[in-house]
Write an enzyme that holds these catalytic residues in place. Structure first.
Site, mmCIF file in Angstrom:
data_model
loop_
_atom_site.group_PDB
_atom_site.id
_atom_site.type_symbol
_atom_site.label_atom_id
_atom_site.label_comp_id
_atom_site.label_asym_id
_atom_site.label_seq_id
_atom_site.Cartn_x
_atom_site.Cartn_y
_atom_site.Cartn_z
ATOM 1 N N CYS A 1 12.684 26.052 28.641
ATOM 2 C CA CYS A 1 14.102 26.169 28.976
ATOM 3 C C CYS A 1 14.528 27.633 28.968
ATOM 4 O O CYS A 1 14.739 28.216 27.898
ATOM 5 C CB CYS A 1 14.933 25.358 27.979
ATOM 6 S SG CYS A 1 16.701 25.500 28.272
ATOM 7 N N CYS B 1 18.049 28.239 27.503
ATOM 8 C CA CYS B 1 18.140 28.151 26.037
ATOM 9 C C CYS B 1 17.525 29.388 25.371
ATOM 10 O O CYS B 1 18.048 29.884 24.383
ATOM 11 C CB CYS B 1 17.388 26.929 25.508
ATOM 12 S SG CYS B 1 17.571 25.444 26.480
ATOM 13 N N ASP B 2 16.401 29.864 25.891
ATOM 14 C CA ASP B 2 15.609 30.848 25.142
ATOM 15 C C ASP B 2 15.499 32.220 25.782
ATOM 16 O O ASP B 2 15.026 33.160 25.136
ATOM 17 C CB ASP B 2 14.176 30.296 24.947
ATOM 18 C CG ASP B 2 14.179 28.973 24.197
ATOM 19 O OD1 ASP B 2 15.065 28.805 23.347
ATOM 20 O OD2 ASP B 2 13.314 28.125 24.468
#
Ligand code: NAP
Length: 314
Positions: free
Chosen positions: A133, A136-137
């Site tokens: 992701c 997200c990261d």
């Protein structure tokens, strides 16, 4: 007597659309979602193929969809579903917390999850340099050399997002040709910091406490590429199967639920929509179309069943 006319399982775009239509039709319906509302689009940075929005973040679209359904009174319960089965005409939905709901019809909109590469180091370094992701990261990898693995829309869309942070971005793909949309390919591959590594198969991911390299096999030779982050986007697999331990629901060989054009499964009253259903396009637009069709058909199915019961009761 069923608790509900309709139970919708899953709160991504498909589930939320089913919820919107059910709420607007004043159906006695509930949407069950185990995490937060939004589904896979929460893992997407920018969406540019949702008609009417030239460009919108996945999180913003999810919020809009949830708010829209809530405005029309959709009931939502944040609960994990353990299984779905039929007791005669009644659909029984057992929850992970031991509670149970019943309904006349069920729409399964549980989506899927990213496919894993299955190479040494992938599992070990998940969360320490291996990610599925970018949204997200990605921000944890500012000014670092990164790799995206895959050649589809996800790899390119998420790769574009990663260029905000990456010092250098390798696009590692097992074939020479990419299957991503041409516009995404042009945008990503034209950037100076982006380098395509093809045809290359990732063999291992390694490092110390965190990822430091990937080994790829290219033209019969193994090459080590120094990277601190590996973002894997090699497809998607449906996750609905676990719901049907007690009930036979037809799946295709890849694990997708088979439906007809009305989103009906082989079990009357059970519908499947969106990414969990066997269909060509894994798109938000097709997911919401599936959901619309399923609710309109389920409404008829529910009314017919109620009518039959009334007639039988005299
Ligand atoms: P995808 O289109 O199935 O592409 C997967 C990519 O990973 C392919 O290039 C494939 O290679 C490669 N691959 C598969 N297994 C692999 C393995 N074991 N090792 C190495 N590479 C492997 O998957 P996706 O990109 O996740 O997209 C899924 C669906 O969502 C697609 O229908 C896509 O169009 C849709 N989507 C759309 C958008 C959008 O902007 N509209 C954004 C994201 C996703 P090969 O090409 O050699 O098979």
């Amino acid at each position: 007597m069923a608790d509900f006319d309709l139970i919708i399982i899953g709160g991504g775009p498909a589930g939320l659309t089913a919820g919107l239509y059910a709420a607007r039709a004043n159906m006695n319906a509930v949407l069950l979602e185990q995490k937060g509302l939004g589904g896979e689009i929460l893992n997407t940075d920018l969406i540019e193929d949702w008609p009417g929005e030239e460009s919108i973040t996945g999180a913003a679209l999810a919020e809009k969809m949830a708010a829209h359904a809530a405005k029309f009174g959709l009931r939502v319960e944040i609960k994990g579903v353990k299984q779905v089965w039929s007791n005669g005409d009644l659909k029984v939905v057992d929850m992970e917390d031991g509670t149970r709901h019943t309904a006349i019809a069920v729409i399964v909109a549980v989506g899927g999850e990213p496919t894993k590469l299955g190479v040494p180091g992938e599992q070990e370094y998940h969360g320490r340099g291996v990610s599925y992701c970018a949204v997200c990261d990605g921000a944890f990898f500012r000014n670092m050399d990164l790799a995206v693995v895959g050649g589809g829309d996800s790899a390119f869309q998420e790769g574009l997002f990663l260029t905000r942070f990456a010092k250098k971005l390798y696009v590692v793909h097992r074939r020479e040709e990419f299957r991503a949309q041409a516009i995404l390919q042009d945008r990503l591959l034209s950037m100076d910091k982006v380098q395509a590594v093809t045809p290359a198969v990732v063999k291992a991911i390694g490092g110390d406490a965190d990822v430091k390299w990937i080994d790829v096999e290219r033209n019969g030779k193994t090459e080590r590429i120094d990277v601190e982050g590996v973002f894997i986007f090699i497809g998607f697999k449906p996750v609905g199967r676990y719901l049907f331990q007690k009930e036979h629901i037809e799946h295709d060989p890849n694990g997708y639920i088979v439906t007809d054009q009305y989103m009906r499964t082989n079990v009357p009253g059970v519908y499947a929509v969106g990414d969990t259903r066997a269909q060509l396009a894994k798109q938000i637009t097709t997911a919401v179309g599936d959901a619309t069709t399923a609710v309109l058909h389920a409404e008829r199915y529910i009314e017919e069943l109620k009518h039959r019961r009334l007639v039988a009761a005299g």
